[in-house]
Design an enzyme around this catalytic site. Structure first.
Site, PDB file in Angstrom:
ATOM      1  N   HIS A   1       0.840  -1.198   0.000  1.00  0.00           N
ATOM      2  CA  HIS A   1       0.000   0.000   0.000  1.00  0.00           C
ATOM      3  C   HIS A   1       0.875   1.248   0.000  1.00  0.00           C
ATOM      4  CE1 HIS A   1       1.168  -0.434   4.189  1.00  0.00           C
ATOM      5  NE2 HIS A   1       1.000   0.881   4.275  1.00  0.00           N
TER       6      HIS A   1
ATOM      7  N   HIS B   1       5.470   5.812  -0.809  1.00  0.00           N
ATOM      8  CA  HIS B   1       6.277   4.646  -1.146  1.00  0.00           C
ATOM      9  C   HIS B   1       5.473   3.374  -0.884  1.00  0.00           C
ATOM     10  CE1 HIS B   1       6.741   5.058   3.199  1.00  0.00           C
ATOM     11  NE2 HIS B   1       6.989   3.753   3.221  1.00  0.00           N
TER      12      HIS B   1
END
Length: 192
Positions: A54, A139
């Site tokens: 995620h 990220h």
């Protein structure tokens, strides 16, 4: 979507789940990672499961369960005010720095992605949930190793990832020291 555990609090965060094409791209990156000497596929390297991949938009931490309905409503409103977007994965590197015990695909923090982060942070603040102020560095974590990754060689990327959802996640620790992420709500970003 899963049920909330029987506790007055849940450890929550808001994020974006990569779509199928992004997951396939990330799988190829994991294969490339495993070929690097500093990231060998050993028992000390923990690989992030596809279901746990995620991009964190806002970390809430321990949150009263009574606020979850308002969070869901607020996130639905945010998703209806944002268009689908493409983001560029810019690098694969130790994160947040060279001595880190994480390897992540870092994304370009576009204006639209920053605005989505700010909208989620504003919702959380409006509901009275205190969070730590952090620099937003989007990220996707791919691997962890408590001993670090030594001489990891960064990989430059130029790959577009479709970001088309907002997810309210519950995080629960599991026996091996990692966490299991359960989606409490997933809302597609909609064209207004």
């Amino acid at each position: 979507m899963a049920n909330i555990i029987d506790s007055p609090y849940s450890r929550l965060f808001i994020g974006v789940q990569p779509d199928q094409a992004a997951q396939d791209f990330l799988d190829k990156l994991v294969d490339r990672l495993g070929a690097q000497p500093s990231v060998q596929r050993t028992t000390s390297t923990h690989w992030t499961m596809r279901t746990n991949r995620h991009i964190t938009l806002c970390f809430l931490g321990q949150t009263p369960n009574q606020l979850i309905p308002a969070l869901k409503t607020g996130l639905a409103a945010i998703s209806h005010s944002n268009k689908e977007s493409l983001e560029v994965a810019s690098s694969l590197d130790a994160f947040p720095g060279n001595e880190s015990n994480l390897i992540a695909a870092e994304l370009v923090a576009s204006e639209q992605l920053k605005a989505l982060n700010q909208s989620c942070s504003a919702l959380v603040k409006k509901l009275g949930i205190e969070t730590k102020s952090r620099l937003f560095r989007p990220h996707i974590t791919l691997a962890r190793n408590k001993d670090g990754f030594g001489d990891f060689i960064p990989i430059k990327l130029n790959h577009k990832i479709n970001l088309n959802n907002i997810v309210l996640y519950q995080s629960e620790p599991v026996i091996d020291g990692s966490s299991l992420y359960t989606q409490l709500q997933k809302t597609r970003l909609q064209v207004p």
